[in-house]
Design an enzyme around this catalytic site. Structure first.
Site, PDB file in Angstrom:
ATOM      1  N   PHE A   8       0.821  -1.209   0.000  1.00 41.09           N
ATOM      2  CA  PHE A   8       0.000   0.000   0.000  1.00 41.09           C
ATOM      3  C   PHE A   8       0.853   1.256   0.000  1.00 41.09           C
ATOM      4  O   PHE A   8       1.795   1.377   0.790  1.00 41.09           O
ATOM      5  CB  PHE A   8      -0.901   0.050   1.246  1.00 41.09           C
ATOM      6  CG  PHE A   8      -2.013  -0.950   1.248  1.00 41.09           C
ATOM      7  CD1 PHE A   8      -3.210  -0.676   0.623  1.00 41.09           C
ATOM      8  CD2 PHE A   8      -1.857  -2.173   1.888  1.00 41.09           C
ATOM      9  CE1 PHE A   8      -4.243  -1.601   0.633  1.00 41.09           C
ATOM     10  CE2 PHE A   8      -2.884  -3.103   1.907  1.00 41.09           C
ATOM     11  CZ  PHE A   8      -4.088  -2.813   1.277  1.00 41.09           C
ATOM     12  N   ASP A   9       0.499   2.186  -0.863  1.00 40.95           N
ATOM     13  CA  ASP A   9       0.975   3.546  -0.718  1.00 40.95           C
ATOM     14  C   ASP A   9       0.310   4.108   0.535  1.00 40.95           C
ATOM     15  O   ASP A   9      -0.675   3.551   1.030  1.00 40.95           O
ATOM     16  CB  ASP A   9       0.577   4.354  -1.958  1.00 40.95           C
ATOM     17  CG  ASP A   9       0.909   5.824  -1.830  1.00 40.95           C
ATOM     18  OD1 ASP A   9       2.074   6.139  -1.531  1.00 40.95           O
ATOM     19  OD2 ASP A   9      -0.006   6.650  -2.021  1.00 40.95           O
TER      20      ASP A   9
END
Length: 238
Positions: A8-9
């Site tokens: 995940f960013d």
């Protein structure tokens, strides 16, 4: 396709960075005696900052340089006699205190129980660690990998190689990169050869060469079924 590893960013994917930036910007200017700093300077700052973050993605500037350069340019533009180094450090400290989750994030992460979850961010290490540590997301991730730590930034393939080594991953087919940035998250995934999911709540048009495997507008579209695998999100029409 079944995935069991999710990268995940952070900003504008799990955390609302617009709100974080706005508050930290206001508090930092207030601390330096400018009560109208948010109103007077934020618009030009955002323009300057975007150019420099684009430069970072393309390897034209380092994160250390970006930290101060954005405020040097801002102060020069507005003829402000201020120390960009001191201001930049105070701003980062204020960023680290701001925690604003995007709606649906906690439920989405809870649905991925049994999977390997990690953060992959171009942000400053101390800031990102402080924000996660101060949120309900603490202890949700096996690793929090920053470009500052890795020495490379998305979309460079080296930061993905670093991530795979740290997480001891071998199969790309079971890994999904999720983020809001086409130029960073999606292009980075394309470059490295892993599937990607574009988090696009504002339904922006994709006019880039980056091709997401999936596209979603909110976290309710992100579904996990059982412990045996992950089902489709919303496939992007190409």
């Amino acid at each position: 396709m079944i995935y069991d590893v999710f990268l995940f960013d952070l900003d504008d994917t799990l955390f609302d960075f617009s709100e974080t930036e706005k508050r930290a910007f206001a508090y930092t200017f207030e601390a330096h005696g400018f009560s109208n700093g948010l109103k007077d300077y934020r618009a030009s700052y955002k323009t300057i900052s975007k150019v420099l973050w684009d430069d970072l993605e393309q390897g034209r500037i380092s994160l250390k340089e970006l930290k101060t350069e954005r405020f040097k340019r801002l102060f020069m533009h507005h003829n402000l006699d201020m120390d960009a180094d001191v201001f930049g450090q105070t701003y980062l400290e204020n960023l680290g205190k701001e925690v604003h989750l995007i709606n649906g994030v906690t439920e989405m992460l809870a649905s991925l129980k049994g999977c390997k979850l990690a953060i992959l961010t171009n942000g400053f290490k101390d800031v990102q660690l402080a924000r996660i540590d101060g949120s309900v997301l603490k202890n949700s991730f096996e690793a929090i990998i920053t470009s500052e730590e890795a020495g490379y930034q998305k979309p460079q393939t080296e930061i993905f190689e670093y991530t795979f080594n740290k997480l001891q991953l071998t199969s790309k087919s079971r890994v999904l990169m999720i983020g809001d940035s086409l130029s960073s998250d999606i292009q980075g995934g394309n470059n490295f050869g892993i599937d990607t999911c574009w988090f696009n709540p504002q339904q922006k048009k994709n006019s880039t060469t980056a091709i997401p495997t999936y596209e979603i507008q909110n976290w309710s579209e992100f579904n996990f079924i059982g412990e045996s695998g992950w089902t489709r999100i919303v496939e992007k029409s190409l």
